[in-house]
Design an enzyme around this catalytic site. Structure first.
Site, PDB file in Angstrom:
ATOM      1  N   GLN A 158       0.686  -1.312   0.077  1.00 46.84           N
ATOM      2  CA  GLN A 158      -0.177  -0.008   0.120  1.00 46.84           C
ATOM      3  C   GLN A 158       0.975   1.145   0.002  1.00 46.84           C
ATOM      4  O   GLN A 158       2.026   1.236   0.205  1.00 46.84           O
ATOM      5  CB  GLN A 158      -1.028   0.114   1.127  1.00 46.84           C
ATOM      6  CG  GLN A 158      -0.249  -0.234   2.615  1.00 46.84           C
ATOM      7  CD  GLN A 158      -0.990  -1.354   3.431  1.00 46.84           C
ATOM      8  OE1 GLN A 158      -2.273  -1.085   3.338  1.00 46.84           O
ATOM      9  NE2 GLN A 158      -0.472  -1.786   4.467  1.00 46.84           N
ATOM     10  N   HIS A 177      -8.968   2.401  19.671  1.00 44.15           N
ATOM     11  CA  HIS A 177      -7.908   1.277  20.127  1.00 44.15           C
ATOM     12  C   HIS A 177      -8.677   0.707  21.547  1.00 44.15           C
ATOM     13  O   HIS A 177      -8.546  -0.399  21.773  1.00 44.15           O
ATOM     14  CB  HIS A 177      -6.601   1.961  20.467  1.00 44.15           C
ATOM     15  CG  HIS A 177      -6.073   2.150  18.962  1.00 44.15           C
ATOM     16  ND1 HIS A 177      -5.166   3.278  18.635  1.00 44.15           N
ATOM     17  CD2 HIS A 177      -6.000   1.384  17.950  1.00 44.15           C
ATOM     18  CE1 HIS A 177      -4.912   3.244  17.535  1.00 44.15           C
ATOM     19  NE2 HIS A 177      -5.225   1.957  17.001  1.00 44.15           N
ATOM     20  N   ASP A 200      -7.861  -5.705  13.676  1.00 45.20           N
ATOM     21  CA  ASP A 200      -7.848  -4.339  13.502  1.00 45.20           C
ATOM     22  C   ASP A 200      -7.177  -4.216  12.236  1.00 45.20           C
ATOM     23  O   ASP A 200      -6.163  -3.803  11.874  1.00 45.20           O
ATOM     24  CB  ASP A 200      -6.626  -3.787  14.666  1.00 45.20           C
ATOM     25  CG  ASP A 200      -6.523  -2.166  14.449  1.00 45.20           C
ATOM     26  OD1 ASP A 200      -7.346  -1.626  13.563  1.00 45.20           O
ATOM     27  OD2 ASP A 200      -5.653  -1.712  15.042  1.00 45.20           O
ATOM     28  N   SER A 201      -8.393  -4.337  10.996  1.00 48.27           N
ATOM     29  CA  SER A 201      -8.050  -4.315   9.721  1.00 48.27           C
ATOM     30  C   SER A 201      -8.183  -3.083   9.153  1.00 48.27           C
ATOM     31  O   SER A 201      -8.915  -2.183   9.515  1.00 48.27           O
ATOM     32  CB  SER A 201      -8.642  -5.551   8.919  1.00 48.27           C
ATOM     33  OG  SER A 201      -9.858  -4.981   8.899  1.00 48.27           O
ATOM     34  N   GLY A 228      -2.542 -12.379   8.139  1.00 48.40           N
ATOM     35  CA  GLY A 228      -3.318 -12.776   9.215  1.00 48.40           C
ATOM     36  C   GLY A 228      -4.192 -14.149   8.901  1.00 48.40           C
ATOM     37  O   GLY A 228      -4.429 -14.958   9.709  1.00 48.40           O
ATOM     38  N   PRO A 252      -5.215  -6.401   0.642  1.00 41.62           N
ATOM     39  CA  PRO A 252      -4.950  -7.594   1.396  1.00 41.62           C
ATOM     40  C   PRO A 252      -5.804  -7.769   2.639  1.00 41.62           C
ATOM     41  O   PRO A 252      -6.038  -8.977   3.334  1.00 41.62           O
ATOM     42  CB  PRO A 252      -3.554  -7.278   2.040  1.00 41.62           C
ATOM     43  CG  PRO A 252      -3.409  -5.824   1.980  1.00 41.62           C
ATOM     44  CD  PRO A 252      -4.348  -5.438   0.831  1.00 41.62           C
ATOM     45  N   ASP A 259       0.173   0.000  13.509  1.00 39.55           N
ATOM     46  CA  ASP A 259       0.299   1.069  14.371  1.00 39.55           C
ATOM     47  C   ASP A 259       0.643   0.820  15.921  1.00 39.55           C
ATOM     48  O   ASP A 259       1.412   1.640  16.587  1.00 39.55           O
ATOM     49  CB  ASP A 259      -0.859   2.330  14.488  1.00 39.55           C
ATOM     50  CG  ASP A 259      -2.157   1.709  14.741  1.00 39.55           C
ATOM     51  OD1 ASP A 259      -2.413   1.370  15.803  1.00 39.55           O
ATOM     52  OD2 ASP A 259      -2.882   1.438  13.789  1.00 39.55           O
TER      53      ASP A 259
END
Ligand code: SAM
Length: 275
Positions: free
Chosen positions: A31, A62, A155-156, A138, A162, A86
């Site tokens: 990306q 989060h 957490d995509s 994953g 992908p 992150d």
């Protein structure tokens, strides 16, 4: 010069933020990655021009993707985080005393490196002794690890490229097999205003595999529409029966015992998606 970053949140709607400085730009094998500093939200991570996280509002997402599931499971020891390069989810997961090991499986190592360098407030727990970082897909990781995790957090990015397979029924079936007895998974499942069909389909897929499926909400200002959904599949524990005492004492800014339960109160237009 007046510089702005623009994200087309739908084909007909743009969010734009004034940029103070571009800190990093890179084309990774997966990306386009950028980190910019903005007046409104502070430093911001973008992937393919889509806002992923910002210093000002990251805590909402989060905390809410992590603590609801972790406090629903009575004693999560092994946790898998998929995506989340992150490091914000990992930072929240290690706050839980019962957690012995966090496996962090992110497909793009460049996101981790950029977060370490430019977003230290978010990535600060990536070197925690309980954390193992695996740079891999994953989908493959889950397929190869049966009966391994008490909680899995997905957490995509959005369901393109992908991340597309992270929203499929086949993947949720593999997640079920990768969870231990009593295991729980949670995934970010986009906006109820703009992605209703996706949310509906995911809910049906998860309900066809897990004994218990629940959807909850949080407000993330930089995500399309602000109101964001999370879908949870659980083998045994119900988040609405979670133990208040287990939730106390977490250092959080959005999540609280009251928010844990109120997040499941859905407006009728969201309830209608789940019928
Ligand atoms: N909170 C963010 C949001 O909703 O916009 C997502 C942030 S996080 C940076 C998303 C991460 O998922 C990205 O770093 C991306 O590389 C990763 N990712 C996408 N597909 C993946 C896959 N199949 N396996 C592991 N990680 C994946």
């Amino acid at each position: 010069m007046d510089l702005w970053v623009e994200e087309y949140q739908t084909k007909d709607m743009v969010i734009a933020c004034r940029v103070k400085r571009t800190l990093h730009e890179e084309k990774t094998p997966f990306q386009e990655l950028a980190v910019v500093d903005t007046d409104q939200f502070g430093r911001m991570l973008l992937l393919d021009n889509v806002i992923q996280t910002t210093i000002k509002d990251e805590f909402v997402y989060h905390e809410m993707i992590s603590h609801v599931a972790l406090n629903t499971h009575r004693s999560p020891a092994k946790v898998l985080v998929i995506g989340g390069g992150d490091g914000g989810v990992v930072r929240e997961v290690v706050k839980h005393q019962s957690v012995e090991k966090v496996v962090h499986c992110e497909i793009d190592g460049a996101v981790i490196e950029a977060a370490r360098k430019f977003l230290p407030e978010i990535s600060c727990s990536l070197d925690h002794p309980k954390v193992e970082i695996i740079v891999d897909d994953g989908i493959k990781h889950v397929r190869d690890h049966k009966n391994s995790y008490d909680v899995i957090i997905i957490d995509s990015t959005d369901p393109v490229g992908p991340a597309e397979g992270l929203f499929s029924a086949a993947f949720y079936q593999d997640i079920f097999a990768s969870l231990t007895d009593g295991g729980i998974f949670v995934a970010q499942t986009e906006s109820p205003f703009f992605n209703g069909d996706l949310i509906k389909r995911i809910h049906q897929d998860v309900a066809g595999i897990f004994p218990l499926t629940r959807l909850y909400l949080a407000n993330v200002p930089t995500y399309p529409g602000g109101l964001w959904t999370f879908t949870m599949g659980s083998k045994k524990y119900d988040p609405l029966q979670a133990d208040h005492t287990q939730m106390a004492g977490l250092d959080t800014k959005y999540y609280s015992p009251d928010i844990h339960f109120s997040a499941f109160v859905l407006p009728p237009f969201v309830q209608a998606l789940l019928k």
